[in-house]
Design a protein around this motif. Structure first.
Motif, PDB file in Angstrom:
ATOM      1  N   ILE B  85       0.844  -1.206   0.000  1.00 13.20           N
ATOM      2  CA  ILE B  85       0.000   0.000   0.000  1.00 13.20           C
ATOM      3  C   ILE B  85       0.874   1.249   0.000  1.00 13.20           C
ATOM      4  O   ILE B  85       0.574   2.245  -0.657  1.00 13.20           O
ATOM      5  CB  ILE B  85      -0.963  -0.010   1.208  1.00 13.20           C
ATOM      6  CG1 ILE B  85      -1.899  -1.219   1.089  1.00 13.20           C
ATOM      7  CG2 ILE B  85      -1.765   1.276   1.284  1.00 13.20           C
ATOM      8  CD1 ILE B  85      -2.901  -1.351   2.216  1.00 13.20           C
ATOM      9  N   ASP B  87       3.867   1.457  -1.333  1.00 15.46           N
ATOM     10  CA  ASP B  87       4.414   1.598  -2.685  1.00 15.46           C
ATOM     11  C   ASP B  87       3.365   2.175  -3.632  1.00 15.46           C
ATOM     12  O   ASP B  87       3.670   2.992  -4.494  1.00 15.46           O
ATOM     13  CB  ASP B  87       4.858   0.230  -3.225  1.00 15.46           C
ATOM     14  CG  ASP B  87       6.083  -0.290  -2.486  1.00 15.46           C
ATOM     15  OD1 ASP B  87       6.739   0.534  -1.805  1.00 15.46           O
ATOM     16  OD2 ASP B  87       6.367  -1.493  -2.569  1.00 15.46           O
ATOM     17  N   PHE B  88       2.140   1.713  -3.423  1.00 16.92           N
ATOM     18  CA  PHE B  88       1.035   2.145  -4.275  1.00 16.92           C
ATOM     19  C   PHE B  88       0.781   3.636  -4.098  1.00 16.92           C
ATOM     20  O   PHE B  88       0.339   4.325  -5.013  1.00 16.92           O
ATOM     21  CB  PHE B  88      -0.201   1.336  -3.862  1.00 16.92           C
ATOM     22  CG  PHE B  88      -1.397   1.494  -4.747  1.00 16.92           C
ATOM     23  CD1 PHE B  88      -1.274   1.471  -6.140  1.00 16.92           C
ATOM     24  CD2 PHE B  88      -2.669   1.618  -4.203  1.00 16.92           C
ATOM     25  CE1 PHE B  88      -2.393   1.584  -6.953  1.00 16.92           C
ATOM     26  CE2 PHE B  88      -3.788   1.738  -5.011  1.00 16.92           C
ATOM     27  CZ  PHE B  88      -3.654   1.716  -6.388  1.00 16.92           C
ATOM     28  N   THR B  89       1.077   4.156  -2.914  1.00 14.11           N
ATOM     29  CA  THR B  89       0.801   5.564  -2.640  1.00 14.11           C
ATOM     30  C   THR B  89       1.795   6.475  -3.355  1.00 14.11           C
ATOM     31  O   THR B  89       1.446   7.577  -3.758  1.00 14.11           O
ATOM     32  CB  THR B  89       0.796   5.810  -1.118  1.00 14.11           C
ATOM     33  OG1 THR B  89      -0.069   4.859  -0.517  1.00 14.11           O
ATOM     34  CG2 THR B  89       0.300   7.194  -0.771  1.00 14.11           C
ATOM     35  N   GLY B  90       3.007   6.009  -3.540  1.00  9.62           N
ATOM     36  CA  GLY B  90       3.932   6.837  -4.321  1.00  9.62           C
ATOM     37  C   GLY B  90       5.379   6.533  -4.042  1.00  9.62           C
ATOM     38  O   GLY B  90       5.714   6.053  -2.955  1.00  9.62           O
ATOM     39  N   GLN B  91       6.197   6.818  -5.022  1.00 14.99           N
ATOM     40  CA  GLN B  91       7.632   6.547  -4.897  1.00 14.99           C
ATOM     41  C   GLN B  91       8.449   7.826  -4.869  1.00 14.99           C
ATOM     42  O   GLN B  91       9.671   7.788  -4.919  1.00 14.99           O
ATOM     43  CB  GLN B  91       8.136   5.661  -6.053  1.00 14.99           C
ATOM     44  CG  GLN B  91       7.411   4.342  -6.188  1.00 14.99           C
ATOM     45  CD  GLN B  91       7.791   3.331  -5.123  1.00 14.99           C
ATOM     46  OE1 GLN B  91       8.248   3.698  -4.046  1.00 14.99           O
ATOM     47  NE2 GLN B  91       7.597   2.056  -5.417  1.00 14.99           N
ATOM     48  N   THR B  95       4.365  12.928  -5.139  1.00 18.63           N
ATOM     49  CA  THR B  95       3.299  11.982  -5.479  1.00 18.63           C
ATOM     50  C   THR B  95       2.710  11.390  -4.209  1.00 18.63           C
ATOM     51  O   THR B  95       1.490  11.281  -4.048  1.00 18.63           O
ATOM     52  CB  THR B  95       3.859  10.840  -6.357  1.00 18.63           C
ATOM     53  OG1 THR B  95       4.566  11.414  -7.445  1.00 18.63           O
ATOM     54  CG2 THR B  95       2.765   9.952  -6.874  1.00 18.63           C
ATOM     55  N   ASN B  99      -1.127  11.686  -2.950  1.00 16.41           N
ATOM     56  CA  ASN B  99      -1.981  10.496  -2.950  1.00 16.41           C
ATOM     57  C   ASN B  99      -2.421  10.045  -1.559  1.00 16.41           C
ATOM     58  O   ASN B  99      -3.252   9.155  -1.430  1.00 16.41           O
ATOM     59  CB  ASN B  99      -1.247   9.325  -3.611  1.00 16.41           C
ATOM     60  CG  ASN B  99      -1.169   9.488  -5.122  1.00 16.41           C
ATOM     61  OD1 ASN B  99      -1.966  10.233  -5.695  1.00 16.41           O
ATOM     62  ND2 ASN B  99      -0.233   8.811  -5.749  1.00 16.41           N
ATOM     63  N   ARG B 102      -6.153   9.958  -0.711  1.00 12.65           N
ATOM     64  CA  ARG B 102      -6.897   8.891  -1.410  1.00 12.65           C
ATOM     65  C   ARG B 102      -6.598   7.541  -0.764  1.00 12.65           C
ATOM     66  O   ARG B 102      -7.472   6.692  -0.648  1.00 12.65           O
ATOM     67  CB  ARG B 102      -6.513   8.857  -2.889  1.00 12.65           C
ATOM     68  CG  ARG B 102      -7.158   9.968  -3.681  1.00 12.65           C
ATOM     69  CD  ARG B 102      -6.738   9.932  -5.127  1.00 12.65           C
ATOM     70  NE  ARG B 102      -7.457   8.930  -5.919  1.00 12.65           N
ATOM     71  CZ  ARG B 102      -7.144   8.629  -7.177  1.00 12.65           C
ATOM     72  NH1 ARG B 102      -6.116   9.224  -7.784  1.00 12.65           N
ATOM     73  NH2 ARG B 102      -7.844   7.740  -7.840  1.00 12.65           N
ATOM     74  N   MET B 103      -5.350   7.369  -0.372  1.00 16.94           N
ATOM     75  CA  MET B 103      -4.990   6.113   0.295  1.00 16.94           C
ATOM     76  C   MET B 103      -5.766   5.968   1.608  1.00 16.94           C
ATOM     77  O   MET B 103      -6.433   4.977   1.844  1.00 16.94           O
ATOM     78  CB  MET B 103      -3.483   6.063   0.546  1.00 16.94           C
ATOM     79  CG  MET B 103      -3.023   4.769   1.195  1.00 16.94           C
ATOM     80  SD  MET B 103      -2.950   4.880   2.965  1.00 16.94           S
ATOM     81  CE  MET B 103      -1.287   5.459   3.179  1.00 16.94           C
TER      82      MET B 103
END
Ligand code: HEM
Lengths: 533, 184
Positions: B85, B87-91, B95, B99, B102-103
């Motif tokens: 999760i 990683d999905f939020t941003g790197q 970003t 994000n 939304r996460m």
């Protein structure tokens, strides 16, 4: 014809993160934000027929070329699904025709709804795309499942730890019972000595006092064992501790024995409880005594060593201290000696080798070990302990001080002693009589009340926890009848303070004899004042 | 707060001072396994008690411990099963911050009693990010500083975080944090 709605490129990008505008020859003109920094080669000028293939429903289906599929789907509700040839990316959407070509309104389709390894981010999905909550929720579910699995493992570990602890507690409990028995016999031996007038009364009295103190400390060990107390031992200087307890250790031996100490460890300190150490040495000495029916000599010596007990021993930064106990007497065979320390061998709590096992368990619990070697005559017991530092100032002398100043009783006071444990009752009554009091025993509250109806008392000395009526209840009743009586309660723990009167005395069990006589004297003196005024 | 915060704190104390110290914290605060269930909601006072007791054992003022805990949470989330999760939020920092809401919004679909904060990127230059934090809670400033520091660490940035502006009242908190990045 003017279009019904005009959508700006930025809005297009917000709705369709992976849109592609192509000309009539399917050459890319502009693209959505998804392709930024993604090495997909989807850039203006590229041909989409080279970048993507059409998704097939069945393996045996012949893929329709994009050149025919896209114009055919334009402005229909049909779903266009594309695979990126360079990267594992799947896109889906619909096709609009434009003045100069086509708009492929595409979004990302996550593979199998698993986030890992796809290199996708929340911002790759439009604000209204349900993929984000779906992917996050699935991620959460997987995380929580993993956690539940971990919790199950933790629980299983905790259970086996608890079982191990129980096992260890039982073993240590047996050792402590054994140690207590040892001290009791020392006390008996010296009480008998006291009764036989002619022996050294002060020495016996001191030995008994020291034994009761050690028993009290053993109770502390029990409390620590059962988690009642969190006590961390501070390092104690080994030589000084043994030296100052030598008289006590010698009291465990009949008169046809000699006990010598050669201290060579200087100021080296070990992280052990003082009583644990004295108890261990008492055990070893009592064991040696058992092996020497005709008496003899026992020597305790200490020295420092860089070498640990064996190769498997944990490393000790500060080096090792070795306690050696050598005694003479009949020789033992190797097998007997080996079994003496083997924790797996059947141990009878009353077996002669039991004390040595407890010594090894104890030494190991603090990172050391114990060894025993048969000598041509007698045995050599070697205990390795890790050095925990150097002691500074001279250790205060804690040996039983022979001549303790005792408050003298002014007038023979009459004490009613109530205690439901018959041996304890006998002992207290005995001690009081030795101290010059007139002591009357009672085994419970009822007996006490009966005794009170027949004679007068100056002091009520009562246990707190008793079946039927507690000592606190008894004290209230007795005081109501006889307001001038002194009240002393004794208990292993402190009862609810709200039930006690402030002028009552409280003694903690096991009883400290000198404190008992001080309290009795104080209580009696106060009572004498009250009656005089 | 949800039990996941308590689990993370327990892990931090295990890492720093060992399991026996955490056992003491549990004993001091009357905490047991039932207080460590990720998906259960506990009163914030429980969380605060655990943090205060932990701070005492760490020898830190509560604020410092909160900040440490913020930093730790980022690493914990990454290394535990929440990694995907994260990683999905941003790197990258921008970003990630963009994000984050939304996460959190997605996460709380599964945790209806959560009160999640909101993070907005107010201004962005190469060397400075201005992030507005809004929360129904008060008193978590040091925790958020730790979180932002943890994020920088995770996303290979160095720099400092400080409070540019703060409004805290009964309705909650609005704090603007300035992240000064060591970029050239
Ligand atoms: C996978 C990672 C994460 C998950 C699953 C997650 C989940 C949650 C949940 C459920 C809450 C609500 C707690 C409650 O009210 O009981 C919360 C609160 C919070 N989260 Fe996250 N979070 C994550 C990562 C982060 C990160 C990286 C930050 C960094 C800025 C962050 C900042 C916060 C803050 C500051 C709060 C406190 C709430 C407040 O201020 O009122 N979270 N989070």
């Amino acid at each position: 014809m003017k279009p019904a709605v005009t959508i700006r490129e930025s809005q297009l990008g917000a709705l369709f993160r992976a849109y592609i505008k192509v000309d009539a020859a399917l050459v890319v003109m502009t693209v959505g934000p998804f392709y930024l920094n993604r090495d997909t080669a989807v850039v203006p000028g590229a041909s989409i027929a080279e970048l993507f293939s059409l998704r097939q429903d069945r393996d045996d289906e012949i893929a329709t070329p994009l050149e025919t599929a896209i114009p055919a789907m334009a402005d229909t509700p049909e779903r266009l699904e594309l695979f990126c040839k360079r990267k594992n990316i799947r896109l889906a959407g619909i096709v609009f025709s434009t003045d100069d070509g086509y708009l492929l309104a595409l979004n990302i389709v996550p593979e199998d709804f698993i986030i890992e390894g796809q290199g996708l981010h929340i911002s790759d999905f439009s604000q209204i795309d349900a993929s984000v909550p779906a992917l996050t929720l699935i991620g959460m579910q997987r995380a929580l499942l993993a956690e539940a699995r971990q919790a199950a493992i933790d629980l299983a570990n905790a259970q086996s730890e608890a079982l191990e602890l129980l096992d260890r507690t039982q073993r240590l409990g047996r050792y402590i019972v054994h140690d207590l028995t040892n001290y009791l016999s020392i006390i008996r031996l010296n009480v008998a000595n006291l009764a036989r007038s002619g022996g050294s009364a002060e020495t016996s009295r001191a030995a008994i006092e020291a034994a009761t103190r050690h028993v009290g400390d053993l109770v502390l060990s029990l409390e620590r064992l059962t988690g009642h107390r969190d006590v961390e031992a501070t390092p104690i200087p080994l030589d000084q501790t043994i030296r100052s307890n030598l008289a006590f250790l010698a009291a465990a031996l009949p008169s046809d024995f000699t006990l010598d100490f050669i201290g060579g460890a200087g100021q080296a300190a070990v992280r052990v409880g003082r009583t644990e150490l004295v108890t261990m040495l008492t055990n070893v000495i009592v064991h040696a005594r058992g092996a020497m029916p005709d008496g003899g000599s026992i020597t305790i010596s200490t020295y420092r060593s860089d070498v640990g007990p064996d190769a498997d021993a944990p490393v000790s930064e500060g080096g090792w201290i070795v306690i050696k106990v050598i005694h003479d007497g009949p020789a033992m065979d190797e097998q007997t000696v080996r079994l003496m320390l083997d924790p797996q061998a059947l141990a009878r709590p009353d077996g002669a080798d039991f004390p040595l096992r407890s010594a090894r368990t104890w030494a190991r619990s603090i990172g050391g070990d114990a060894r025993i070697t048969a000598l041509p005559t007698g045995t050599d017991i070697c205990i390795h302990l890790p050095i925990a530092g150097e002691a500074g100032a001279e250790e205060p002398h804690i040996a039983p001080v022979a001549a303790v100043a005792r408050p003298r009783v002014v007038r023979t006071a009459r004490v009613l002693v109530v205690e439901d444990e018959v041996h304890a009752l006998d002992a207290v009554v005995e001690i009081l009589r030795m101290e010059g009091y007139v002591a009357t025993p009672a085994l419970n509250a009822a007996e006490a009340i009966e005794a009170l109806s027949g004679s007068e008392f100056d002091i009520l000395l009562t246990d707190v926890v008793m079946p039927e009526r507690s000592g606190v209840e008894l004290a209230h009743e007795v005081e109501a009848q006889n307001p001038s009586i002194g009240i002393i309660l004794m208990s292993g723990y402190f009862p609810d303070e709200s039930l006690l009167k402030p002028h009552w005395h409280m003694l903690r069990k096991p009883l400290d004899l000198s404190l008992l006589s001080q309290t009795l004297a104080a209580s009696h003196a106060k009572r004498a004042d009250i009656t005089a005024s | 707060m949800y039990g996941m915060a308590h689990r993370a704190l327990r892990q931090m104390m295990h890492d720093r001072l060992g399991a026996s110290t955490w056992t003491k914290v549990e004993r001091e605060t009357g905490t047991g396994p039932a207080d460590l269930i990720s998906l259960c909601v506990y009163d914030d006072s429980k969380t605060i008690a655990l943090i205060s007791a932990s701070a005492a054992h760490l020898g830190l003022p509560v604020e410092e411990a909160l900040r440490d805990f913020g930093r730790y949470w980022v690493r914990y989330a990454e290394l535990s099963s929440f990694g995907p999760i994260m990683d999905f939020t941003g790197q990258d920092l921008v970003t990630f911050i963009n994000n984050l809401d939304r996460m959190h919004r997605s996460v709380v679909l599964a945790m209806p009693d959560a009160r999640v904060p909101s993070f907005t990127l107010l201004d962005e230059t190469r060397q400075r990010l201005l992030v507005r934090y809004r929360s129904e809670r008060t008193g978590l400033e040091a925790f958020v500083i730790g979180l932002l520091e943890g994020l920088m660490d995770r996303l290979n940035e160095t720099g400092t975080v400080h409070v540019a502006e703060r409004t805290e009242n009964a309705a909650g908190t609005v704090i603007d944090f300035a992240i000064e990045l060591d970029r050239t």
